[in-house]
Enzyme design. Structure first.
Site, PDB file in Angstrom:
ATOM      1  N   MET A  26      -7.348  30.764 -49.336  1.00 14.50           N
ATOM      2  CA  MET A  26      -6.607  31.769 -49.310  1.00 14.50           C
ATOM      3  C   MET A  26      -5.415  31.059 -48.233  1.00 14.50           C
ATOM      4  SD  MET A  26      -8.884  35.072 -49.409  1.00 14.50           S
ATOM      5  CE  MET A  26     -10.344  33.995 -49.100  1.00 14.50           C
TER       6      MET A  26
ATOM      7  N   MET B 265      -9.256  38.649 -58.180  1.00 10.19           N
ATOM      8  CA  MET B 265      -9.677  39.553 -56.887  1.00 10.19           C
ATOM      9  C   MET B 265      -9.437  40.818 -57.081  1.00 10.19           C
ATOM     10  SD  MET B 265     -10.058  37.217 -54.450  1.00 10.19           S
ATOM     11  CE  MET B 265     -10.051  38.507 -53.001  1.00 10.19           C
TER      12      MET B 265
ATOM     13  N   MET C 295      -9.272  31.342 -44.694  1.00 11.04           N
ATOM     14  CA  MET C 295      -7.998  32.072 -44.650  1.00 11.04           C
ATOM     15  C   MET C 295      -7.043  31.211 -43.403  1.00 11.04           C
ATOM     16  SD  MET C 295      -9.685  35.967 -44.469  1.00 11.04           S
ATOM     17  CE  MET C 295     -10.816  36.353 -45.923  1.00 11.04           C
TER      18      MET C 295
ATOM     19  N   HIS D 201     -20.223  31.298 -51.472  1.00 11.31           N
ATOM     20  CA  HIS D 201     -18.814  31.466 -51.379  1.00 11.31           C
ATOM     21  C   HIS D 201     -18.196  31.383 -50.054  1.00 11.31           C
ATOM     22  CE1 HIS D 201     -15.113  32.905 -53.205  1.00 11.31           C
ATOM     23  NE2 HIS D 201     -14.840  33.769 -52.238  1.00 11.31           N
TER      24      HIS D 201
ATOM     25  N   SER E 147     -20.837  35.797 -49.904  1.00 11.96           N
ATOM     26  CA  SER E 147     -19.792  35.346 -49.072  1.00 11.96           C
ATOM     27  C   SER E 147     -20.123  35.155 -47.800  1.00 11.96           C
ATOM     28  CB  SER E 147     -18.587  36.172 -49.255  1.00 11.96           C
ATOM     29  OG  SER E 147     -17.532  35.585 -48.252  1.00 11.96           O
TER      30      SER E 147
ATOM     31  N   ASP F 200     -14.261  39.317 -56.767  1.00 13.38           N
ATOM     32  CA  ASP F 200     -14.698  38.895 -55.313  1.00 13.38           C
ATOM     33  C   ASP F 200     -13.896  40.103 -54.716  1.00 13.38           C
ATOM     34  OD1 ASP F 200     -14.678  37.838 -52.993  1.00 13.38           O
ATOM     35  OD2 ASP F 200     -13.356  36.239 -53.296  1.00 13.38           O
TER      36      ASP F 200
ATOM     37  N   HIS G  95     -13.028  29.167 -51.638  1.00 14.73           N
ATOM     38  CA  HIS G  95     -11.801  30.221 -51.978  1.00 14.73           C
ATOM     39  C   HIS G  95     -10.764  29.827 -50.767  1.00 14.73           C
ATOM     40  CE1 HIS G  95     -10.231  34.502 -52.532  1.00 14.73           C
ATOM     41  NE2 HIS G  95      -9.158  33.636 -52.923  1.00 14.73           N
TER      42      HIS G  95
ATOM     43  N   ASP H 237     -15.039  31.634 -47.507  1.00 19.18           N
ATOM     44  CA  ASP H 237     -13.421  32.049 -47.662  1.00 19.18           C
ATOM     45  C   ASP H 237     -12.426  31.629 -46.647  1.00 19.18           C
ATOM     46  OD1 ASP H 237     -13.329  34.173 -49.814  1.00 19.18           O
ATOM     47  OD2 ASP H 237     -15.027  35.291 -48.755  1.00 19.18           O
TER      48      ASP H 237
HETATM   49  C1  DX5 Z   1     -11.710  38.694 -49.369  1.00 16.71           C
HETATM   50  C2  DX5 Z   1     -12.719  37.472 -49.749  1.00 16.71           C
HETATM   51  C3  DX5 Z   1     -14.093  38.011 -50.174  1.00 16.71           C
HETATM   52  C4  DX5 Z   1     -14.895  38.855 -49.216  1.00 16.71           C
HETATM   53  C5  DX5 Z   1     -15.674  39.724 -49.844  1.00 16.71           C
HETATM   54  O1  DX5 Z   1     -10.514  38.195 -49.003  1.00 16.71           O
HETATM   55  O2  DX5 Z   1     -12.161  36.898 -50.547  1.00 16.71           O
HETATM   56  O3  DX5 Z   1     -14.781  36.980 -50.690  1.00 16.71           O
HETATM   57  O4  DX5 Z   1     -15.554  38.043 -48.287  1.00 16.71           O
HETATM   58  O5  DX5 Z   1     -16.298  40.751 -49.068  1.00 16.71           O
HETATM   59  P1  DX5 Z   1     -17.038  42.030 -49.550  1.00 16.71           P
HETATM   60  O6  DX5 Z   1     -17.941  41.632 -50.416  1.00 16.71           O
HETATM   61  O7  DX5 Z   1     -17.356  42.568 -48.101  1.00 16.71           O
HETATM   62  O8  DX5 Z   1     -15.841  42.650 -49.952  1.00 16.71           O
HETATM   63 ZN    ZN Z   2     -13.441  35.146 -51.722  1.00 14.65          ZN
END
Ligand code: DX5
Ligand code: ZN
Length: 218
Positions: free
Chosen positions: A71, A139, A40, A36, A11, A177, A69, A38
């Site tokens: 969010m 998740m 947000m 990946h 990620s 994840d 991903h 993320d």
């Molecule tokens: C959390 C994200 C994850 C996060 C995982 O909201 O969706 O992808 O980056 O990070 P680690 O591996 O540090 O838990």
């Molecule tokens: Zn993620």
């Protein structure tokens, strides 16, 4: 249908944003199958990470597929900006949208589509959509932040997803994840996960290739 081969997806949330291109190359050289991303929005989750410009910047040097991903509160509204650079786009079942319609629109735009569920969401909530997806993201932490501990109580959902996939003859990937490390990856794999997202445990490792190998179980 045969189960998909195991993929490790570092990620980029955990990378050094100021050295994005080097970090992309470093993760690929370490054995990343996907990267990946993320996204947000500060509404769906309490954190703001990055948007399409960042994903496009990663795509400039990435040679492996980008797994985005989302969010965000309105994935139906936001996903088109990621189509250019993403291979897969995952949206949350809990967001405000017509889930089936968004999934179909992502595929119509030329990407594969994923559906994610938070730890508090029941597996039953995604069952109506299983034949519409390429990936189910279970998740393993509450979404919003990297570096949180793996929630073992989410594992029955991974098991249920694998059972449903087999009984329905489907081929979607089962992604986990959050909190994935060399210690938790084998647990997720044993329950049926085939796509492992790992941020902190990969990017903060002193030896990234070894960290990816250990997550893969090799
Ligand atoms: C959390 C994200 C994850 C996060 C995982 O909201 O969706 O992808 O980056 O990070 P680690 O591996 O540090 O838990
Ligand atoms: Zn993620």
């Amino acid at each position: 249908m045969p189960n998909p081969p195991l993929y490790v997806a570092p990620s980029l949330l955990a990378c050094d944003f100021g050295r994005l291109h080097d970090e992309v190359r470093r993760a690929e050289a370490a054995g990343a199958d996907w990267l990946h991303c993320d996204v947000m929005d500060g509404h769906f989750v309490d954190n703001i990470s990055f948007g399409p410009a960042f994903v496009d910047a990663a795509a400039k040097v990435a040679t492996v597929p980008l797994d985005v991903h989302l969010m965000v509160a309105r994935p139906d509204h936001n996903f088109p900006r990621f189509v250019k650079s993403a291979r897969n786009i995952t949206v949350h079942v809990e967001a405000q949208h017509d889930v089936a319609k968004t999934l179909a629109a992502i595929r119509a735009a030329g990407c594969t589509c994923g559906l994610a569920l938070r730890p508090a969401t029941e597996f039953e909530d995604v069952v109506p959509f299983l034949d519409l997806i390429d990936l189910l993201l279970v998740m393993t932490v509450v979404p919003g932040f990297g570096g949180q501990p793996f929630m073992h109580e989410t594992m029955p959902k991974v098991r249920a997803a694998a059972a449903a996939r087999a009984s329905l003859g489907l081929g979607f990937r089962i992604e986990v994840d959050g909190g994935i490390t060399a210690d938790t990856a084998p647990i997720a794999i044993a329950h049926g996960a085939d796509t492992l997202v790992a941020g902190t445990s990969v990017f903060a490792a002193p030896d990234m290739p070894a960290a990816v190998r250990r997550i893969r179980g090799a």
